[in-house]
Scaffold this motif. Structure first.
Motif, PDB file in Angstrom:
ATOM      1  N   ALA A 175       0.836  -1.208   0.000  1.00 65.22           N
ATOM      2  CA  ALA A 175       0.000   0.000   0.000  1.00 65.22           C
ATOM      3  C   ALA A 175       0.869   1.256   0.000  1.00 65.22           C
ATOM      4  N   SER A 176       1.975   1.223   0.743  1.00 62.70           N
ATOM      5  CA  SER A 176       2.891   2.369   0.766  1.00 62.70           C
ATOM      6  C   SER A 176       3.522   2.574  -0.605  1.00 62.70           C
ATOM      7  N   ILE A 177       3.889   1.473  -1.272  1.00 63.30           N
ATOM      8  CA  ILE A 177       4.462   1.575  -2.609  1.00 63.30           C
ATOM      9  C   ILE A 177       3.475   2.243  -3.557  1.00 63.30           C
ATOM     10  N   LYS A 178       2.208   1.825  -3.493  1.00 66.23           N
ATOM     11  CA  LYS A 178       1.189   2.410  -4.360  1.00 66.23           C
ATOM     12  C   LYS A 178       1.021   3.899  -4.093  1.00 66.23           C
ATOM     13  N   THR A 179       1.073   4.262  -2.808  1.00 68.21           N
ATOM     14  CA  THR A 179       0.948   5.681  -2.455  1.00 68.21           C
ATOM     15  C   THR A 179       2.117   6.480  -2.999  1.00 68.21           C
ATOM     16  N   HIS A 180       3.333   5.940  -2.846  1.00 72.24           N
ATOM     17  CA  HIS A 180       4.514   6.627  -3.380  1.00 72.24           C
ATOM     18  C   HIS A 180       4.416   6.775  -4.898  1.00 72.24           C
ATOM     19  N   LEU A 181       3.926   5.736  -5.575  1.00 69.91           N
ATOM     20  CA  LEU A 181       3.795   5.803  -7.028  1.00 69.91           C
ATOM     21  C   LEU A 181       2.805   6.890  -7.448  1.00 69.91           C
ATOM     22  N   LEU A 182       1.704   7.007  -6.715  1.00 71.73           N
ATOM     23  CA  LEU A 182       0.733   8.057  -7.025  1.00 71.73           C
ATOM     24  C   LEU A 182       1.357   9.445  -6.885  1.00 71.73           C
ATOM     25  N   HIS A 183       2.179   9.619  -5.850  1.00 66.15           N
ATOM     26  CA  HIS A 183       2.868  10.902  -5.660  1.00 66.15           C
ATOM     27  C   HIS A 183       3.859  11.145  -6.800  1.00 66.15           C
ATOM     28  N   ILE A 184       4.558  10.081  -7.200  1.00 62.74           N
ATOM     29  CA  ILE A 184       5.521  10.191  -8.304  1.00 62.74           C
ATOM     30  C   ILE A 184       4.806  10.594  -9.593  1.00 62.74           C
ATOM     31  N   TYR A 185       3.672   9.935  -9.876  1.00 57.86           N
ATOM     32  CA  TYR A 185       2.913  10.262 -11.086  1.00 57.86           C
ATOM     33  C   TYR A 185       2.495  11.729 -11.089  1.00 57.86           C
ATOM     34  N   ALA A 186       2.010  12.182  -9.928  1.00 56.64           N
ATOM     35  CA  ALA A 186       1.535  13.565  -9.832  1.00 56.64           C
ATOM     36  C   ALA A 186       2.678  14.552 -10.051  1.00 56.64           C
ATOM     37  N   LYS A 187       3.837  14.279  -9.433  1.00 59.21           N
ATOM     38  CA  LYS A 187       4.964  15.198  -9.547  1.00 59.21           C
ATOM     39  C   LYS A 187       5.576  15.209 -10.949  1.00 59.21           C
ATOM     40  N   LEU A 188       5.571  14.049 -11.594  1.00 56.72           N
ATOM     41  CA  LEU A 188       6.144  13.961 -12.944  1.00 56.72           C
ATOM     42  C   LEU A 188       5.098  14.219 -14.022  1.00 56.72           C
ATOM     43  N   GLU A 189       3.840  14.393 -13.586  1.00 61.99           N
ATOM     44  CA  GLU A 189       2.724  14.685 -14.502  1.00 61.99           C
ATOM     45  C   GLU A 189       2.555  13.579 -15.537  1.00 61.99           C
ATOM     46  N   VAL A 190       2.505  12.334 -15.038  1.00 59.86           N
ATOM     47  CA  VAL A 190       2.300  11.165 -15.893  1.00 59.86           C
ATOM     48  C   VAL A 190       1.180  10.320 -15.296  1.00 59.86           C
ATOM     49  N   ARG A 191       0.823   9.221 -16.001  1.00 58.59           N
ATOM     50  CA  ARG A 191      -0.318   8.430 -15.551  1.00 58.59           C
ATOM     51  C   ARG A 191       0.024   6.984 -15.216  1.00 58.59           C
TER      52      ARG A 191
END
Length: 207
Positions: A175-191
């Motif tokens: 769950a933490s990995i998924k949360t980090h990935l969501l933050h990464i997507y938002a910061k890099l503006e990708v999906r």
């Protein structure tokens, strides 16, 4: 009664902390752990009110444990108690969810006040830590800057790791990995993962 969990890899430090709480009728040592991984197990079993957390420990460090505690025991407060006060130590701990941050040279009276304040959800910072945080507020990092943990996750994803593999490698939950990935997507503006890796290479974050 405030129930405490002591987390430090040095037995002599834990002995000293136990001594500091002797005679305090409103404070009780519920348990002790030698690293972050053990702290997570005990926190789940003992439900302490406050965790006194060292930062640099084997197996799992304090910051990683704080992040995990926020998920599995959200009502438990974490008071960092360490010898390190560099910005690289302070900021990740506060961002991870620590309620307070004290140095091990703090007087016993200050420690007792900090524990009682943390149990109430009040923030407690040693003077040097407060100065560092103020400095960071005056010069905030760009919003799209990835944290150290996010970079660790991104590097593992770039190497082909699944969420489960990355979680096992970093000693955190999927769950933490998924949360980090969501933050990464938002910061890099990708999906998605592939786009994140590609964008990271484009920006020079990965080599």
């Amino acid at each position: 009664m405030i129930r405490l969990l002591l987390v430090d890899d040095h037995p002599i430090v834990r002995d000293g902390l136990r001594g500091a709480f002797v005679g305090e009728t409103d404070l009780e040592i519920a348990g002790e752990a030698a690293d972050g991984a053990e702290a997570l197990v005990l926190a789940g079993a003992l439900a302490p009110d406050v965790v006194l957390m060292d930062l640099r420990m084997p197996r799992m460090d304090g910051v990683s444990a704080i992040r995990e505690l926020r998920e599995i025991a959200p009502h438990t407060k974490v008071l960092v108690l360490t010898t390190f006060d560099s910005e690289a130590d302070v900021l990740p701990a506060i961002e991870a969810g620590a309620t307070g941050y004290l140095l091990k040279d703090a007087p016993t009276a200050e420690l007792l006040r900090a524990v009682r304040a943390a149990a109430k959800g009040e923030s407690v910072l040693s003077p040097t830590v407060a100065v560092k945080l103020l400095g960071q507020m005056r010069a905030p990092a760009p919003k799209n800057t990835l944290t150290k943990r996010e970079m660790e996750v991104l590097e593992l994803v770039a190497d082909g790791a699944t969420n489960r593999m990355a979680a096992a490698k970093l000693f955190i939950s999927e769950a933490s990995i998924k949360t980090h990935l969501l933050h990464i997507y938002a910061k890099l503006e990708v999906r998605d993962r592939a786009a994140a890796v590609g964008e990271a290479y484009r920006r020079g974050l990965l080599s």
